[in-house]
Design a protein around this motif. Structure first.
Motif, PDB file in Angstrom:
ATOM      1  N   SER A 112      -7.982   0.619   0.912  1.00 62.07           N
ATOM      2  CA  SER A 112      -8.056   0.682  -0.550  1.00 62.07           C
ATOM      3  C   SER A 112      -9.296  -0.026  -1.090  1.00 62.07           C
ATOM      4  O   SER A 112      -9.441  -0.167  -2.313  1.00 62.07           O
ATOM      5  N   GLY A 113     -10.165  -0.480  -0.205  1.00 65.77           N
ATOM      6  CA  GLY A 113     -11.388  -1.137  -0.636  1.00 65.77           C
ATOM      7  C   GLY A 113     -11.222  -2.587  -1.009  1.00 65.77           C
ATOM      8  O   GLY A 113     -12.117  -3.167  -1.648  1.00 65.77           O
ATOM      9  N   LEU A 114     -10.110  -3.194  -0.649  1.00 68.79           N
ATOM     10  CA  LEU A 114      -9.866  -4.602  -0.970  1.00 68.79           C
ATOM     11  C   LEU A 114     -10.214  -5.473   0.232  1.00 68.79           C
ATOM     12  O   LEU A 114     -10.007  -5.077   1.388  1.00 68.79           O
ATOM     13  N   ASN A 115     -10.677  -6.655  -0.044  1.00 68.69           N
ATOM     14  CA  ASN A 115     -11.080  -7.560   1.026  1.00 68.69           C
ATOM     15  C   ASN A 115     -10.091  -8.711   1.167  1.00 68.69           C
ATOM     16  O   ASN A 115      -9.984  -9.559   0.276  1.00 68.69           O
ATOM     17  N   ILE A 116      -9.353  -8.701   2.273  1.00 63.55           N
ATOM     18  CA  ILE A 116      -8.526  -9.850   2.645  1.00 63.55           C
ATOM     19  C   ILE A 116      -9.209 -10.480   3.853  1.00 63.55           C
ATOM     20  O   ILE A 116      -9.340  -9.825   4.897  1.00 63.55           O
ATOM     21  N   LEU A 119      -3.836  -2.535  -8.257  1.00 66.49           N
ATOM     22  CA  LEU A 119      -3.672  -1.309  -7.483  1.00 66.49           C
ATOM     23  C   LEU A 119      -2.245  -1.169  -6.971  1.00 66.49           C
ATOM     24  O   LEU A 119      -1.621  -2.161  -6.549  1.00 66.49           O
ATOM     25  N   ALA A 141      -4.855  -2.638   2.618  1.00 60.09           N
ATOM     26  CA  ALA A 141      -5.831  -3.261   1.733  1.00 60.09           C
ATOM     27  C   ALA A 141      -7.243  -2.778   2.059  1.00 60.09           C
ATOM     28  O   ALA A 141      -8.027  -2.445   1.149  1.00 60.09           O
ATOM     29  N   LYS A 142      -7.581  -2.737   3.339  1.00 51.40           N
ATOM     30  CA  LYS A 142      -8.918  -2.299   3.734  1.00 51.40           C
ATOM     31  C   LYS A 142      -9.154  -0.839   3.351  1.00 51.40           C
ATOM     32  O   LYS A 142     -10.242  -0.482   2.867  1.00 51.40           O
ATOM     33  N   ASP A 172      -3.208  -8.801  -8.142  1.00 53.55           N
ATOM     34  CA  ASP A 172      -4.436  -9.329  -8.731  1.00 53.55           C
ATOM     35  C   ASP A 172      -5.455  -8.225  -9.011  1.00 53.55           C
ATOM     36  O   ASP A 172      -6.276  -8.343  -9.930  1.00 53.55           O
ATOM     37  N   SER A 173      -5.398  -7.139  -8.227  1.00 56.55           N
ATOM     38  CA  SER A 173      -6.367  -6.047  -8.369  1.00 56.55           C
ATOM     39  C   SER A 173      -5.854  -4.908  -9.218  1.00 56.55           C
ATOM     40  O   SER A 173      -6.617  -4.009  -9.599  1.00 56.55           O
ATOM     41  N   PHE A 221      -0.895  -4.450  -5.228  1.00 56.71           N
ATOM     42  CA  PHE A 221      -1.848  -5.549  -5.113  1.00 56.71           C
ATOM     43  C   PHE A 221      -2.037  -6.099  -6.519  1.00 56.71           C
ATOM     44  O   PHE A 221      -2.850  -5.601  -7.313  1.00 56.71           O
ATOM     45  N   VAL A 271      -3.112 -10.171  -4.234  1.00 57.76           N
ATOM     46  CA  VAL A 271      -4.441  -9.796  -3.731  1.00 57.76           C
ATOM     47  C   VAL A 271      -5.151  -9.010  -4.822  1.00 57.76           C
ATOM     48  O   VAL A 271      -4.549  -8.095  -5.415  1.00 57.76           O
TER      49      VAL A 271
END
Length: 363
Positions: A305-309, A288, A302-303, A285-286, A283, A363
């Motif tokens: 891993s705590g990322l919000n799409i 990760l 993503a979810k 942009d993050s 990811f 992301v």
């Protein structure tokens, strides 16, 4: 002039014999059905869905008189053995088909070979069928459906066909006549666009998982026959595979490859997410880098891993989860939520994209 009749004392027409064109019926733009009879009165015996090869007097390089051989699926049914018909559609690069449309007239004779081919529901008897076609891929389905109608014991057939416009659906009126008389034939047409000034009450848009589920809710119980351009058939295969269909019950016929025997049939080796196969998503942009499996979707990883799409439908319809893929390959089976132009530019739908090895997304 005496009419020709079926001559049961003559052996059925077979490989490498002349055929006489008896009738030419325009179907729509650059599409026509050619009906042939055997000059000696022989009858025709074949399996519905098979093809013949025509030896056409045209030189593809010089335009001078020569010969090219082209295979065409038989659109008629062996239940009507007096004649045999093919239905052809010319493309921009067509040579033999273009010659036929411009030159082949009743009374002319053409050397033909066949019948041959393994694409027939006679080889795979079942109580319920799902026939899926696009464009002129409708021809073997028409042959099989006509046989079913003529047999007097119409099985349960869901007939799915995709075309550019309603006016380009070959055999539409004939199929509707069949369907109006028997409950066993269900017609499901989808088009890219409607005809001007003509209402279209059917499906519209590319064939998708959702559409297929509405057309044939019991698709898992049906024997599937598919014919059309390779990208269309690949999309159908991907749909069925992702829906858990038993692909040993899937059968297809290619436009460009006429298969005469089981040994000649190409191995379908589609790239699909593998159970237990490791993958990795960066990811970008993050910052990760997350390990996962090929059967995991980008959205699910993503979810976790705590990322919000941002997402909505989660099955590739709404397009809310569209993101940019920076590198690597994904396996994406969507339901119309992303355009071909977006895909060409590298965008994917996170909810229905599986990483194939290592990928990177914005992301």
């Amino acid at each position: 002039m005496a009419k020709k009749s079926l001559n049961w004392e003559v052996a059925p027409w077979n490989d490498s014999q002349m055929l006489e064109c008896a009738m030419v019926v325009p179907e729509n733009d650059d599409t026509a059905s050619f009906t042939f009879r055997a000059p000696n009165g022989a009858w025709f015996d074949y399996q519905p869905g098979q093809f013949i090869t025509l030896d056409l007097p045209v030189d593809p390089k010089k335009g001078a008189k020569g010969n090219v051989q082209r295979t065409y699926t038989i659109s008629s049914s062996p239940s009507r053995p007096l004649s045999i018909s093919i239905t052809v559609k010319a493309q921009s690069t067509s040579i033999g088909t273009r010659w036929m449309l411009d030159n082949l007239k009743p009374g002319m004779q053409i050397k033909a070979f066949g019948p041959a081919g393994i694409f027939s529901f006679h080889r795979h008897p079942a109580q319920k069928y799902l026939m899926i076609s696009a464009g002129s891929g409708i021809t073997p389905m028409m042959s099989m459906t006509t046989w079913a109608w003529d047999s007097g014991q119409m099985p349960d057939i869901v007939f799915v066909h995709a075309a550019k416009r309603p006016s380009e659906i070959i055999f539409r009126e004939r199929l509707e006549q069949f369907a109006n008389r028997v409950p066993g034939l269900q017609l499901r047409f989808t088009v890219e666009e409607s005809d001007p000034f003509r209402a279209w009450p059917g499906y519209k848009g590319r064939l998708s998982q959702i559409m297929l589920g509405l057309m044939a809710p019991d698709y898992l119980e049906r024997e599937v026959f598919c014919c059309g351009p390779e990208p269309f058939m690949q999309a159908v295969r991907e749909m069925l595979q992702s829906l858990g269909y038993d692909m040993s019950r899937y059968h297809q016929e290619s436009f460009g490859l006429a298969v005469s025997t089981e040994a000649d049939a190409p191995v379908i080796d589609d790239v699909t997410p593998g159970e237990g196969v490791k993958a990795e998503i960066t990811f970008a942009d993050s910052g990760l880098v997350v390990g996962c499996g090929e059967t995991d979707t980008v959205l699910a990883v993503a979810k976790r891993s705590g990322l919000n799409i941002p997402s909505g439908c989660t099955f590739g319809l709404c397009g809310t989860c569209k993101i940019k893929k920076l590198s690597g390959e994904v396996h994406m089976v969507h339901n119309g939520g992303i355009s071909d132009d977006d895909i060409a530019e590298g965008y994917i739908l996170a909810c229905c994209s599986n990483p194939m090895g290592k990928i990177s997304v914005a992301v």
